[in-house]
Write a protein that holds these residues in place. Structure first.
Motif, PDB file in Angstrom:
ATOM      1  N   GLY A  53       0.812  -1.206   0.000  1.00 33.39           N
ATOM      2  CA  GLY A  53       0.000   0.000   0.000  1.00 33.39           C
ATOM      3  C   GLY A  53       0.847   1.258   0.000  1.00 33.39           C
ATOM      4  O   GLY A  53       2.060   1.221  -0.191  1.00 33.39           O
ATOM      5  N   GLY A  54       0.171   2.388   0.223  1.00 31.88           N
ATOM      6  CA  GLY A  54       0.873   3.668   0.244  1.00 31.88           C
ATOM      7  C   GLY A  54       0.259   4.715  -0.653  1.00 31.88           C
ATOM      8  O   GLY A  54       0.881   5.744  -0.936  1.00 31.88           O
ATOM      9  N   GLY A  55      -0.967   4.468  -1.105  1.00 32.83           N
ATOM     10  CA  GLY A  55      -1.672   5.482  -1.889  1.00 32.83           C
ATOM     11  C   GLY A  55      -1.008   5.837  -3.204  1.00 32.83           C
ATOM     12  O   GLY A  55      -1.120   6.981  -3.667  1.00 32.83           O
ATOM     13  N   PHE A  56      -0.308   4.912  -3.814  1.00 33.20           N
ATOM     14  CA  PHE A  56       0.374   5.104  -5.108  1.00 33.20           C
ATOM     15  C   PHE A  56       1.584   6.023  -5.019  1.00 33.20           C
ATOM     16  O   PHE A  56       2.318   6.158  -5.990  1.00 33.20           O
ATOM     17  N   THR A  57       1.801   6.678  -3.883  1.00 30.33           N
ATOM     18  CA  THR A  57       2.845   7.701  -3.777  1.00 30.33           C
ATOM     19  C   THR A  57       3.957   7.347  -2.798  1.00 30.33           C
ATOM     20  O   THR A  57       4.982   8.020  -2.765  1.00 30.33           O
ATOM     21  N   LYS A  58       3.746   6.338  -1.992  1.00 36.05           N
ATOM     22  CA  LYS A  58       4.764   5.941  -1.018  1.00 36.05           C
ATOM     23  C   LYS A  58       4.584   4.457  -0.732  1.00 36.05           C
ATOM     24  O   LYS A  58       3.792   3.780  -1.376  1.00 36.05           O
ATOM     25  N   GLY A  59       5.318   3.971   0.252  1.00 34.17           N
ATOM     26  CA  GLY A  59       5.280   2.549   0.565  1.00 34.17           C
ATOM     27  C   GLY A  59       6.497   1.844   0.004  1.00 34.17           C
ATOM     28  O   GLY A  59       7.093   2.275  -0.990  1.00 34.17           O
ATOM     29  N   THR A  60       6.876   0.753   0.669  1.00 34.13           N
ATOM     30  CA  THR A  60       8.067   0.005   0.287  1.00 34.13           C
ATOM     31  C   THR A  60       7.814  -1.496   0.384  1.00 34.13           C
ATOM     32  O   THR A  60       6.791  -1.932   0.913  1.00 34.13           O
ATOM     33  N   LEU A  61       8.775  -2.252  -0.072  1.00 26.88           N
ATOM     34  CA  LEU A  61       8.694  -3.699   0.068  1.00 26.88           C
ATOM     35  C   LEU A  61       8.666  -4.108   1.540  1.00 26.88           C
ATOM     36  O   LEU A  61       8.053  -5.122   1.894  1.00 26.88           O
ATOM     37  N   ASP A  62       9.295  -3.326   2.396  1.00 28.20           N
ATOM     38  CA  ASP A  62       9.276  -3.646   3.831  1.00 28.20           C
ATOM     39  C   ASP A  62       7.857  -3.561   4.398  1.00 28.20           C
ATOM     40  O   ASP A  62       7.515  -4.303   5.318  1.00 28.20           O
ATOM     41  N   ASP A  63       7.034  -2.670   3.860  1.00 30.27           N
ATOM     42  CA  ASP A  63       5.643  -2.554   4.327  1.00 30.27           C
ATOM     43  C   ASP A  63       4.852  -3.823   4.037  1.00 30.27           C
ATOM     44  O   ASP A  63       3.859  -4.109   4.706  1.00 30.27           O
ATOM     45  N   ALA A  64       5.273  -4.556   3.022  1.00 31.23           N
ATOM     46  CA  ALA A  64       4.571  -5.779   2.624  1.00 31.23           C
ATOM     47  C   ALA A  64       5.122  -7.021   3.298  1.00 31.23           C
ATOM     48  O   ALA A  64       4.615  -8.117   3.069  1.00 31.23           O
ATOM     49  N   GLU A  65       6.128  -6.865   4.144  1.00 30.40           N
ATOM     50  CA  GLU A  65       6.865  -8.014   4.678  1.00 30.40           C
ATOM     51  C   GLU A  65       5.964  -9.014   5.400  1.00 30.40           C
ATOM     52  O   GLU A  65       6.023 -10.227   5.150  1.00 30.40           O
TER      53      GLU A  65
END
Length: 276
Positions: A53-65
């Motif tokens: 996620g991240g609203g198309f503008t942020k977020g990383t692979l770590d957020d999906a861990e």
């Protein structure tokens, strides 16, 4: 990068995951994929592409861990977490095209990973839920990859923002209308893009042929109405669809919600099982 992690508090009965990263050519720039593969016992695994996620503008692979590792371990499946390009630097269609290239890469490398290119699921949270269902539509239309299941967690589906719940009636929301609007402006700078079926799935009149769906919404989320509305549209189009609203859950919290992830795993076990 390659690491091997013990998941599940070190219990010996829980399979280890081999986690690796690879850089591939994306739509507008190189992108990074993070692979999660259970230790091999000879079983040919299904494939799941996961979008953070991240609203198309942020977020990383770590957020999906947490989500990616849980799906890989418990399904079990070869999970490819996609580090897609972010707006505003890379607006639509960079992100879904990155996702589709990730799917093509996974199919091309399935044999080496002891995975089945004919059993593919897509999943994602927030903007990642949008990308998951839109990539399923792209695959249906282009015809070279078959997506067999889609799992959407608190997805962003409606750039018009006309199906949001009343902010005054949703308590504890951790996502506001102004944040949604900002994200959509960055991702879809042209007004005409906000009706494109690969960006606005809730506006699409071409839902027939999409894969079976699981949609998880959150009680404390302004987006729960559009998620549940999309479930209804899929059902009307003849798509087998499951929908659950998780009580006491928030928009951002749904990405790691144990109940929601349990449902995702059960859904993929059912929909990506070997043909009898």
């Amino acid at each position: 990068m390659a690491t091997t992690l013990d998941q599940g508090l070190g219990q010996s009965t829980v399979p280890r995951l081999c986690i690796e990263e690879v850089r591939i050519t994306g739509h507008a720039q190189p992108i990074v994929l993070r692979s999660y593969r259970p230790a091999s016992d000879g079983t040919v695994l299904p494939i799941v592409l996961y979008f953070h996620g991240g609203g198309f503008t942020k977020g990383t692979l770590d957020d999906a861990e947490i989500a990616a590792a849980t799906i890989a371990r418990d399904t079990p499946a070869w999970v490819v977490s996609v580090g897609y390009s972010l707006a505003p630097e890379f607006p639509f269609p960079a992100a879904p095209e990155d996702g589709y290239r990730a799917a093509q890469w996974a199919v091309a490398h399935a044999r080496a990973q002891r995975a089945d290119p004919h059993r593919i699921g897509v999943a994602g949270h927030d903007a990642g839920g949008n990308l998951a269902t839109c990539i399923a539509a792209i695959a249906r239309d282009r015809g070279d990859i078959v997506i067999s299941a889609q799992a959407l967690l608190a997805p962003l589906l409606d750039p018009s923002m006309t199906r949001l719940a009343d902010e005054r009636k949703v308590t504890g929301s951790d996502l506001g209308m102004s944040e949604c609007a900002r994200c959509y402006r960055a991702y879809l700078p042209s007004a005409s893009q906000r009706l494109h079926p690969y960006a606005a799935p809730l506006e699409s009149r071409r839902l027939v042929g999409l894969p079976p769906a699981l949609i998880a919404s959150a009680e404390h989320d302004l987006l729960h109405i559009e998620a549940e509305k999309y479930a209804g549209e899929l059902i009307a189009a003849g798509i087998p669809t499951e929908v659950t609203r998780h009580c006491k859950a928030s928009h951002h919290g749904l990405a790691t919600h144990p109940g929601a992830l349990h449902d995702v795993v059960a859904f993929f076990k059912k929909r990506l099982s070997r043909a009898k």
